[in-house]
Design a protein around this motif. Structure first.
Motif, PDB file in Angstrom:
ATOM      1  N   ALA A 155       5.597  27.888  -7.078  1.00 38.57           N
ATOM      2  CA  ALA A 155       6.508  28.391  -8.099  1.00 38.57           C
ATOM      3  C   ALA A 155       6.777  27.306  -9.143  1.00 38.57           C
ATOM      4  CB  ALA A 155       7.816  28.840  -7.453  1.00 38.57           C
ATOM      5  N   PRO A 156       6.913  27.685 -10.396  1.00 36.53           N
ATOM      6  CA  PRO A 156       7.192  26.692 -11.451  1.00 36.53           C
ATOM      7  C   PRO A 156       8.648  26.220 -11.417  1.00 36.53           C
ATOM      8  CG  PRO A 156       7.113  28.877 -12.398  1.00 36.53           C
ATOM      9  CD  PRO A 156       6.744  29.046 -10.949  1.00 36.53           C
ATOM     10  N   ASP A 157       9.037  25.646 -10.285  1.00 37.11           N
ATOM     11  CA  ASP A 157      10.413  25.183 -10.148  1.00 37.11           C
ATOM     12  C   ASP A 157      10.523  23.753 -10.683  1.00 37.11           C
ATOM     13  OD1 ASP A 157       8.979  23.833  -8.248  1.00 37.11           O
ATOM     14  OD2 ASP A 157       9.993  24.756  -6.532  1.00 37.11           O
ATOM     15  N   GLU A 158      11.701  23.204 -10.581  1.00 36.66           N
ATOM     16  CA  GLU A 158      11.964  21.874 -11.143  1.00 36.66           C
ATOM     17  C   GLU A 158      11.116  20.780 -10.490  1.00 36.66           C
ATOM     18  OE1 GLU A 158      15.729  18.830 -11.916  1.00 36.66           O
ATOM     19  OE2 GLU A 158      16.080  20.933 -11.351  1.00 36.66           O
ATOM     20  N   PRO A 159      10.986  20.722  -9.143  1.00 31.62           N
ATOM     21  CA  PRO A 159      10.133  19.683  -8.548  1.00 31.62           C
ATOM     22  C   PRO A 159       8.683  19.766  -9.004  1.00 31.62           C
ATOM     23  CG  PRO A 159      11.576  20.648  -6.890  1.00 31.62           C
ATOM     24  CD  PRO A 159      11.701  21.499  -8.106  1.00 31.62           C
ATOM     25  N   ALA A 160       8.120  20.989  -9.095  1.00 27.28           N
ATOM     26  CA  ALA A 160       6.734  21.141  -9.515  1.00 27.28           C
ATOM     27  C   ALA A 160       6.541  20.682 -10.956  1.00 27.28           C
ATOM     28  CB  ALA A 160       6.290  22.590  -9.350  1.00 27.28           C
ATOM     29  N   LEU A 161       7.431  21.123 -11.833  1.00 27.00           N
ATOM     30  CA  LEU A 161       7.321  20.709 -13.228  1.00 27.00           C
ATOM     31  C   LEU A 161       7.574  19.213 -13.387  1.00 27.00           C
ATOM     32  CD1 LEU A 161       9.144  23.707 -14.988  1.00 27.00           C
ATOM     33  CD2 LEU A 161       6.679  23.283 -14.785  1.00 27.00           C
ATOM     34  N   GLY A 162       8.425  18.656 -12.531  1.00 27.33           N
ATOM     35  CA  GLY A 162       8.655  17.218 -12.574  1.00 27.33           C
ATOM     36  C   GLY A 162       7.406  16.429 -12.217  1.00 27.33           C
ATOM     37  N   GLN A 163       6.636  16.910 -11.240  1.00 24.62           N
ATOM     38  CA  GLN A 163       5.387  16.242 -10.886  1.00 24.62           C
ATOM     39  C   GLN A 163       4.374  16.340 -12.017  1.00 24.62           C
ATOM     40  OE1 GLN A 163       3.993  17.793  -7.162  1.00 24.62           O
ATOM     41  NE2 GLN A 163       5.769  17.066  -6.011  1.00 24.62           N
ATOM     42  N   VAL A 164       4.303  17.503 -12.657  1.00 26.26           N
ATOM     43  CA  VAL A 164       3.407  17.646 -13.808  1.00 26.26           C
ATOM     44  C   VAL A 164       3.812  16.684 -14.920  1.00 26.26           C
ATOM     45  CG1 VAL A 164       2.634  19.217 -15.633  1.00 26.26           C
ATOM     46  CG2 VAL A 164       2.826  20.034 -13.270  1.00 26.26           C
ATOM     47  N   LEU A 165       5.106  16.609 -15.187  1.00 26.98           N
ATOM     48  CA  LEU A 165       5.593  15.701 -16.222  1.00 26.98           C
ATOM     49  C   LEU A 165       5.263  14.253 -15.881  1.00 26.98           C
ATOM     50  CD1 LEU A 165       7.184  15.189 -18.817  1.00 26.98           C
ATOM     51  CD2 LEU A 165       9.284  15.178 -17.436  1.00 26.98           C
ATOM     52  N   ALA A 166       5.378  13.890 -14.606  1.00 29.78           N
ATOM     53  CA  ALA A 166       5.077  12.509 -14.195  1.00 29.78           C
ATOM     54  C   ALA A 166       3.608  12.172 -14.472  1.00 29.78           C
ATOM     55  CB  ALA A 166       5.398  12.325 -12.714  1.00 29.78           C
ATOM     56  N   GLN A 167       2.705  13.119 -14.194  1.00 30.64           N
ATOM     57  CA  GLN A 167       1.299  12.875 -14.456  1.00 30.64           C
ATOM     58  C   GLN A 167       1.022  12.767 -15.956  1.00 30.64           C
ATOM     59  OE1 GLN A 167      -0.877  12.051 -12.289  1.00 30.64           O
ATOM     60  NE2 GLN A 167       0.329  12.482 -10.464  1.00 30.64           N
ATOM     61  N   VAL A 168       1.685  13.617 -16.742  1.00 34.47           N
ATOM     62  CA  VAL A 168       1.518  13.537 -18.197  1.00 34.47           C
ATOM     63  C   VAL A 168       2.030  12.201 -18.720  1.00 34.47           C
ATOM     64  CG1 VAL A 168       2.226  14.554 -20.394  1.00 34.47           C
ATOM     65  CG2 VAL A 168       1.567  16.032 -18.492  1.00 34.47           C
ATOM     66  N   GLU A 169       3.175  11.759 -18.207  1.00 30.28           N
ATOM     67  CA  GLU A 169       3.714  10.472 -18.635  1.00 30.28           C
ATOM     68  C   GLU A 169       2.782   9.328 -18.251  1.00 30.28           C
ATOM     69  OE1 GLU A 169       7.499  10.474 -16.781  1.00 30.28           O
ATOM     70  OE2 GLU A 169       8.522  11.468 -18.463  1.00 30.28           O
ATOM     71  N   ARG A 170       2.178   9.442 -17.073  1.00 33.31           N
ATOM     72  CA  ARG A 170       1.250   8.386 -16.670  1.00 33.31           C
ATOM     73  C   ARG A 170       0.038   8.336 -17.594  1.00 33.31           C
ATOM     74  NH1 ARG A 170      -2.725   7.676 -11.564  1.00 33.31           N
ATOM     75  NH2 ARG A 170      -3.338   5.567 -12.085  1.00 33.31           N
ATOM     76  N   LEU A 171      -0.466   9.518 -17.967  1.00 33.52           N
ATOM     77  CA  LEU A 171      -1.573   9.556 -18.918  1.00 33.52           C
ATOM     78  C   LEU A 171      -1.156   8.933 -20.251  1.00 33.52           C
ATOM     79  CD1 LEU A 171      -3.143  13.094 -18.352  1.00 33.52           C
ATOM     80  CD2 LEU A 171      -4.259  10.882 -18.019  1.00 33.52           C
ATOM     81  N   GLY A 172       0.054   9.224 -20.688  1.00 35.72           N
ATOM     82  CA  GLY A 172       0.540   8.625 -21.925  1.00 35.72           C
ATOM     83  C   GLY A 172       0.637   7.117 -21.825  1.00 35.72           C
ATOM     84  N   ASP A 173       1.131   6.618 -20.686  1.00 36.98           N
ATOM     85  CA  ASP A 173       1.216   5.170 -20.495  1.00 36.98           C
ATOM     86  C   ASP A 173      -0.170   4.529 -20.507  1.00 36.98           C
ATOM     87  OD1 ASP A 173       3.941   5.358 -20.307  1.00 36.98           O
ATOM     88  OD2 ASP A 173       3.988   5.392 -18.111  1.00 36.98           O
TER      89      ASP A 173
END
Length: 354
Positions: A155-173
């Protein structure tokens, strides 16, 4: 046949002569002596006709010139062959010469250049491979998480979206650090040095690291009146990379300390800054390699791998910024367990001191 060719290449009687002009002068002098001597011997001792004596003398002079000239020009022929190899994308063979003249110096300089080009090409290939490796992991993780969300597996809940955001942030870094690294290679970066209060410079960096990595505690040990003559943006880069590296390895419940003091001795006057953590530390044999690109030291010793967020570029960028200031950065012995990295930034020449 190869043995004869090797023997022929070793015939370099003028290698000890330190000047190409002196070699030509000696060759001309030897030819004149040979021509006169052989002609005189043929005419006076053998009673040949003069023209026959001169013909024999000319043949002997040509043979001697061929032997001597072959040794003089051999490094040039070797360099020509090496250039063809480089142009074809193949490594250039080392040049073998004992000549002490200008041609020999050119051959030795060419050998050094060819070795450096080979090293740069190897580093380029390794950089591409490492960049692909570093980008592949977060991209694969991000793809898997997005596929799970799209397929309804999760489900697109907060923990799942948080993990996606973490990966996107890592790519940005990662991309940000690659851009910084490209700037270091291009040499386009310059310093805008000015007097800066160290405590005011360190405070926002510490706040940023505490927000990103709330696990360890970070202590600042800097005198409120300490002023450094540095580029604030570049020093913020150094502090961010050092503190992020220390906080990542210290982990939850760990301790990180950043300290700074004025550095004054008979050889250097400027800033001494240290970042210390109580993590697993770095083996002594890795103290130099951790500042190389993608050189994170021994993963076992660090207690983490690059896959947990360490790109292996942060310390390389920190070293570049420190060297740009004319300073130095190194891992130094810590009091007990953990890692201590010391940065020394000299003051600019001139009347300005701190």
């Amino acid at each position: 046949m190869d043995h004869l060719a090797e023997l022929w290449d070793r015939l370099r009687p003028l290698d000890p002569v330190p000047s190409i002009k002196m070699k030509f002068a000696l060759l001309v002098a030897v030819n004149l002596v040979l021509t006169a001597g052989v002609t005189w011997y043929a005419v006076v001792e053998l009673h040949w006709r003069t023209r026959y004596g001169m013909i024999v003398a000319s043949l002997i002079v040509l043979a001697v010139s061929q032997v001597v000239g072959h040794g003089m020009t051999l490094p040039l022929r070797q360099m020509t062959a090496a250039v063809r190899e480089l142009a074809a994308g193949r490594p250039a063979p080392p040049l073998q010469t004992n000549s002490r003249d200008e041609v020999g110096e050119l051959a030795r300089a060419f050998t050094v250049m060819a070795a450096q080009l080979a090293a740069v090409d190897q580093q380029r290939r390794q950089l591409l491979a490492d960049v692909g490796h570093e980008l592949r992991t977060p991209v694969a993780a991000l793809r898997a998480q997005v596929e799970n969300l799209v397929d309804g597996v999760r489900a697109p809940d907060e923990p799942a979206l948080g993990q996606v955001l973490a990966q996107v942030e890592r790519l940005g870094d990662l991309l940000t650090q690659f851009l910084h690294l490209a700037g270091t290679d291009g040499g386009a970066q310059t310093l805008q040095r000015r007097p800066v209060g160290l405590k005011e410079l360190i405070a926002p960096v510490v706040t940023e690291i505490r927000t990103a990595r709330p696990g360890p505690s970070i202590t600042v040990d800097v005198s409120p009146g300490l002023v450094a003559d540095v580029d604030p943006a570049r020093m913020s880069q150094v502090l961010t990379n050092l503190l992020d590296n220390a906080a990542r390895h210290a982990g939850d419940g760990g301790k990180v300390t950043v300290s700074a003091r004025a550095l004054t001795s008979s050889t250097i006057s400027g800033l001494a800054l240290e970042v210390t953590d109580d993590g697993p530390g770095i083996p002594r044999e890795d103290w130099q390699s951790v500042f190389e690109r993608f050189g994170s030291g021994s993963p076992a010793a660090q207690g983490t791998s690059r896959l947990d967020g360490g790109t292996g570029l942060g310390l390389a960028i920190a070293r570049w910024a420190v060297v740009l200031h004319g300073g130095r950065i190194a891992v130094v012995p810590a009091d007990g367990d953990g890692c201590r990295i010391r940065v020394e930034i000299p003051a600019r020449p001139g009347p300005k001191e701190f």
